[in-house]
Scaffold this active site. Sequence first.
Site, PDB file in Angstrom:
ATOM      1  N   GLY A  18       0.664  -1.137   0.042  1.00 40.15           N
ATOM      2  CA  GLY A  18      -0.057  -0.140   0.032  1.00 40.15           C
ATOM      3  C   GLY A  18       0.754   1.240   0.036  1.00 40.15           C
ATOM      4  O   GLY A  18       0.611   2.066   0.681  1.00 40.15           O
ATOM      5  N   ALA A  19       1.824   1.325  -0.876  1.00 38.77           N
ATOM      6  CA  ALA A  19       3.016   2.042  -0.705  1.00 38.77           C
ATOM      7  C   ALA A  19       2.847   3.480  -1.705  1.00 38.77           C
ATOM      8  O   ALA A  19       3.643   4.431  -1.515  1.00 38.77           O
ATOM      9  CB  ALA A  19       4.349   1.578  -1.337  1.00 38.77           C
ATOM     10  N   GLY A  40      -0.980   8.234   0.991  1.00 39.02           N
ATOM     11  CA  GLY A  40      -1.077   8.190   2.444  1.00 39.02           C
ATOM     12  C   GLY A  40      -0.124   7.716   3.373  1.00 39.02           C
ATOM     13  O   GLY A  40       1.189   8.052   3.004  1.00 39.02           O
ATOM     14  N   GLU A  52      -2.490   0.850  -8.873  1.00 35.59           N
ATOM     15  CA  GLU A  52      -2.599   2.227  -9.367  1.00 35.59           C
ATOM     16  C   GLU A  52      -2.889   1.991 -10.734  1.00 35.59           C
ATOM     17  O   GLU A  52      -2.280   1.044 -11.482  1.00 35.59           O
ATOM     18  CB  GLU A  52      -1.509   3.038  -9.275  1.00 35.59           C
ATOM     19  CG  GLU A  52      -1.277   3.464  -7.445  1.00 35.59           C
ATOM     20  CD  GLU A  52      -2.244   4.125  -7.031  1.00 35.59           C
ATOM     21  OE1 GLU A  52      -3.132   4.678  -7.692  1.00 35.59           O
ATOM     22  OE2 GLU A  52      -2.482   4.183  -5.970  1.00 35.59           O
ATOM     23  N   ASP A  63      -2.910  -6.393  -7.485  1.00 34.18           N
ATOM     24  CA  ASP A  63      -3.602  -6.460  -6.679  1.00 34.18           C
ATOM     25  C   ASP A  63      -3.004  -7.151  -5.375  1.00 34.18           C
ATOM     26  O   ASP A  63      -2.976  -8.453  -5.538  1.00 34.18           O
ATOM     27  CB  ASP A  63      -4.923  -7.085  -7.121  1.00 34.18           C
ATOM     28  CG  ASP A  63      -5.939  -7.711  -5.953  1.00 34.18           C
ATOM     29  OD1 ASP A  63      -5.583  -6.900  -4.826  1.00 34.18           O
ATOM     30  OD2 ASP A  63      -6.976  -8.140  -6.386  1.00 34.18           O
ATOM     31  N   ALA A  64      -2.778  -6.685  -4.314  1.00 30.54           N
ATOM     32  CA  ALA A  64      -1.953  -7.223  -3.195  1.00 30.54           C
ATOM     33  C   ALA A  64      -2.692  -8.369  -2.415  1.00 30.54           C
ATOM     34  O   ALA A  64      -2.051  -9.279  -1.760  1.00 30.54           O
ATOM     35  CB  ALA A  64      -1.720  -6.134  -2.127  1.00 30.54           C
ATOM     36  N   ALA A  74      -5.781   0.144   2.131  1.00 27.18           N
ATOM     37  CA  ALA A  74      -6.969   0.688   2.260  1.00 27.18           C
ATOM     38  C   ALA A  74      -7.763   0.409   1.163  1.00 27.18           C
ATOM     39  O   ALA A  74      -7.364   0.922   0.201  1.00 27.18           O
ATOM     40  CB  ALA A  74      -7.088   2.262   2.819  1.00 27.18           C
ATOM     41  N   TYR A  99     -17.200   4.758  13.373  1.00 27.84           N
ATOM     42  CA  TYR A  99     -15.616   4.334  13.051  1.00 27.84           C
ATOM     43  C   TYR A  99     -15.411   2.970  14.032  1.00 27.84           C
ATOM     44  O   TYR A  99     -15.542   1.944  13.773  1.00 27.84           O
ATOM     45  CB  TYR A  99     -14.732   5.442  13.030  1.00 27.84           C
ATOM     46  CG  TYR A  99     -13.477   4.859  12.704  1.00 27.84           C
ATOM     47  CD1 TYR A  99     -13.233   4.975  10.973  1.00 27.84           C
ATOM     48  CD2 TYR A  99     -12.627   3.927  13.294  1.00 27.84           C
ATOM     49  CE1 TYR A  99     -12.123   4.493  10.611  1.00 27.84           C
ATOM     50  CE2 TYR A  99     -11.623   3.604  12.632  1.00 27.84           C
ATOM     51  CZ  TYR A  99     -11.205   3.792  11.479  1.00 27.84           C
ATOM     52  OH  TYR A  99     -10.197   3.361  10.813  1.00 27.84           O
ATOM     53  N   LYS A 122     -10.785  -3.490  12.182  1.00 24.96           N
ATOM     54  CA  LYS A 122      -9.844  -3.287  12.730  1.00 24.96           C
ATOM     55  C   LYS A 122      -9.515  -3.804  14.090  1.00 24.96           C
ATOM     56  O   LYS A 122      -8.282  -4.196  14.243  1.00 24.96           O
ATOM     57  CB  LYS A 122      -9.829  -1.537  13.100  1.00 24.96           C
ATOM     58  CG  LYS A 122      -9.627  -0.666  12.062  1.00 24.96           C
ATOM     59  CD  LYS A 122      -8.369  -0.751  11.241  1.00 24.96           C
ATOM     60  CE  LYS A 122      -8.205   0.310  10.111  1.00 24.96           C
ATOM     61  NZ  LYS A 122      -6.956  -0.202   9.094  1.00 24.96           N
TER      62      LYS A 122
HETATM   63  P1  NAD Z   1      -4.808   5.475   1.137  1.00 26.91           P
HETATM   64  O1  NAD Z   1      -5.971   5.366   0.395  1.00 26.91           O
HETATM   65  O2  NAD Z   1      -4.138   6.969   1.069  1.00 26.91           O
HETATM   66  O3  NAD Z   1      -3.657   4.414   0.618  1.00 26.91           O
HETATM   67  C1  NAD Z   1      -4.182   3.064   0.236  1.00 26.91           C
HETATM   68  C2  NAD Z   1      -3.015   2.476  -0.411  1.00 26.91           C
HETATM   69  O4  NAD Z   1      -3.336   0.830  -0.441  1.00 26.91           O
HETATM   70  C3  NAD Z   1      -2.549   2.950  -1.836  1.00 26.91           C
HETATM   71  O5  NAD Z   1      -1.276   2.839  -1.986  1.00 26.91           O
HETATM   72  C4  NAD Z   1      -3.433   2.019  -2.488  1.00 26.91           C
HETATM   73  O6  NAD Z   1      -2.718   1.920  -3.813  1.00 26.91           O
HETATM   74  C5  NAD Z   1      -3.184   0.676  -1.774  1.00 26.91           C
HETATM   75  N1  NAD Z   1      -4.084  -0.294  -2.413  1.00 26.91           N
HETATM   76  C6  NAD Z   1      -5.450  -0.363  -2.149  1.00 26.91           C
HETATM   77  N2  NAD Z   1      -6.032  -1.358  -2.603  1.00 26.91           N
HETATM   78  C7  NAD Z   1      -4.907  -2.339  -3.039  1.00 26.91           C
HETATM   79  C8  NAD Z   1      -4.932  -3.511  -3.441  1.00 26.91           C
HETATM   80  N3  NAD Z   1      -6.062  -4.240  -3.844  1.00 26.91           N
HETATM   81  N4  NAD Z   1      -3.738  -3.885  -3.904  1.00 26.91           N
HETATM   82  C9  NAD Z   1      -2.683  -3.182  -3.658  1.00 26.91           C
HETATM   83  N5  NAD Z   1      -2.594  -1.925  -3.374  1.00 26.91           N
HETATM   84  C10 NAD Z   1      -3.763  -1.451  -2.690  1.00 26.91           C
HETATM   85  O7  NAD Z   1      -4.853   5.144   2.621  1.00 26.91           O
HETATM   86  P2  NAD Z   1      -4.423   5.661   4.220  1.00 26.91           P
HETATM   87  O8  NAD Z   1      -5.472   6.652   4.532  1.00 26.91           O
HETATM   88  O9  NAD Z   1      -2.899   6.010   4.010  1.00 26.91           O
HETATM   89  O10 NAD Z   1      -4.624   4.280   4.909  1.00 26.91           O
HETATM   90  C11 NAD Z   1      -3.557   3.317   5.241  1.00 26.91           C
HETATM   91  C12 NAD Z   1      -3.716   2.551   6.578  1.00 26.91           C
HETATM   92  O11 NAD Z   1      -3.611   3.649   7.149  1.00 26.91           O
HETATM   93  C13 NAD Z   1      -5.162   2.029   6.454  1.00 26.91           C
HETATM   94  O12 NAD Z   1      -5.191   0.709   7.320  1.00 26.91           O
HETATM   95  C14 NAD Z   1      -5.889   2.825   7.293  1.00 26.91           C
HETATM   96  O13 NAD Z   1      -6.946   2.472   8.267  1.00 26.91           O
HETATM   97  C15 NAD Z   1      -4.694   3.396   8.230  1.00 26.91           C
HETATM   98  N6  NAD Z   1      -5.071   4.679   8.857  1.00 26.91           N
HETATM   99  C16 NAD Z   1      -5.445   5.759   8.278  1.00 26.91           C
HETATM  100  C17 NAD Z   1      -5.520   6.970   9.110  1.00 26.91           C
HETATM  101  C18 NAD Z   1      -6.232   8.244   8.302  1.00 26.91           C
HETATM  102  O14 NAD Z   1      -6.670   9.056   8.866  1.00 26.91           O
HETATM  103  N7  NAD Z   1      -6.012   8.107   6.917  1.00 26.91           N
HETATM  104  C19 NAD Z   1      -5.473   7.102  10.285  1.00 26.91           C
HETATM  105  C20 NAD Z   1      -4.979   5.968  10.950  1.00 26.91           C
HETATM  106  C21 NAD Z   1      -4.905   4.827  10.332  1.00 26.91           C
END
Ligand code: NAD
Length: 371
Positions: free
Chosen positions: A25-26, A29, A52, A88-89, A116, A211, A220
């Site tokens: 998920g790199a 975010g 992506e 697709d991870a 996510a 949530y 979660k």
């Molecule tokens: P984001 O949407 O910015 O990033 C999601 C990443 O997952 C992207 O790199 C995307 O390409 C990848 N992804 C999605 N589906 C995929 C798949 N099938 N295969 C491969 N890659 C895939 O999300 P984020 O907000 O950075 O969330 C990341 C984690 O952090 C989540 O577990 C989220 O619950 C947690 N988190 C987020 C927040 C917040 O406020 N955003 C707060 C605390 C924790």
Amino acid sequence: MDQISYAEKNPTVNMKKPKRVLVIGASTGYGLSSRISASFSARAETLGVYFERPPKEDKPASAGFYNSLAFSKLAKDKGIATVDVNGDAFSDECKEEVIMKAKEMGQFDLIIYSLASPRRTDPKDGNTYRACLKPIGSIYKNKTLDTDKEEIKEIVINPATEEEVYSTERVMGGDDWCSWTEKLLESDLLAPGCMNLAYSYIGPEVTRAIYRNGTIGKAKEHLEQSGRKLDTLLSESVNGRSIVSVNKAVVTQASSAIPVVPLYVSILFKIMKAAGSHEGCIEQTTRLFNRLLYEGSDQIPLDEHNRIRLDDWEMEDSIQQEIIKLWPQVESGNLHALTAFSDYQKEFLKLFGFGHSRVDYEKEVDLINPF
Ligand code: NAD
């Protein structure tokens, strides 16, 4: 660029730091920031996995694709090795491709699981599960922010069915994190002492019913329970650790889709900026690397459920009391006075490449090779 310069200004100075990192998920975010902290604070090589849309001659790629392209170029310019897998991870094919590429790199000493996603096809049963953001047990009513119209409205969401609760857990729970960990372990790709991290969120009272006590919170909880099982597995096999890090609320594509969260985040930013404790993704992940994971002592500070609490400043009593005080007062007419909504909007646009002062938006770009 801004995130990279922040990470470079805050290097991981401890002797103990990651050398080879897998980020699942790199591309956006928290995952992108984790990758940047690993490469530019700790100088680690990384393998980044993301899903992506690549560009076509006449159609731009998704923002995360260009983020990853820019990341790789800037890392390589500095002599930092990077490998990417766009797929697709959740699928077996993607895991196999990662394992094949990782065997050429060497064992990982840090895994970051930061997916996510709204859906997941489970390779074990072939079913596609969909996640939803709903309360459990009773109807949820609260104020929310229509970010396009800049209006405060009431939102009413019916409770999830049992099937929806289960489906959300299959997508955002710990099942896929377990598969990754087990496959990497079987392939001898986890170095002695390997750290295996997944990200979670808890959040405040005002979002609790939608949530933490809702469908996503149940998922979660499942992720956190999986983390405890994986912790035993890794400690017995490679003397490693599996830990969940509870991070702070920030602006990402994922968080902007959660009802009520954009309003909460806009108020939170105002309060935390005034208190001098505001952080975005890169400040969070750099603090995680430099102050919590690799600070020298072998003891990582954990809460009573064995979680890292990067949300500690968000959850401080003084900050949360202020949220409780402001929440009932906010309405469309005082939105900008009582919240940092314009900062929220700027950050949201930046997620998609807009509003960067260094970019000349009038210039023609090559969609395939923009850098
Ligand atoms: P984001 O949407 O910015 O990033 C999601 C990443 O997952 C992207 O790199 C995307 O390409 C990848 N992804 C999605 N589906 C995929 C798949 N099938 N295969 C491969 N890659 C895939 O999300 P984020 O907000 O950075 O969330 C990341 C984690 O952090 C989540 O577990 C989220 O619950 C947690 N988190 C987020 C927040 C917040 O406020 N955003 C707060 C605390 C924790």
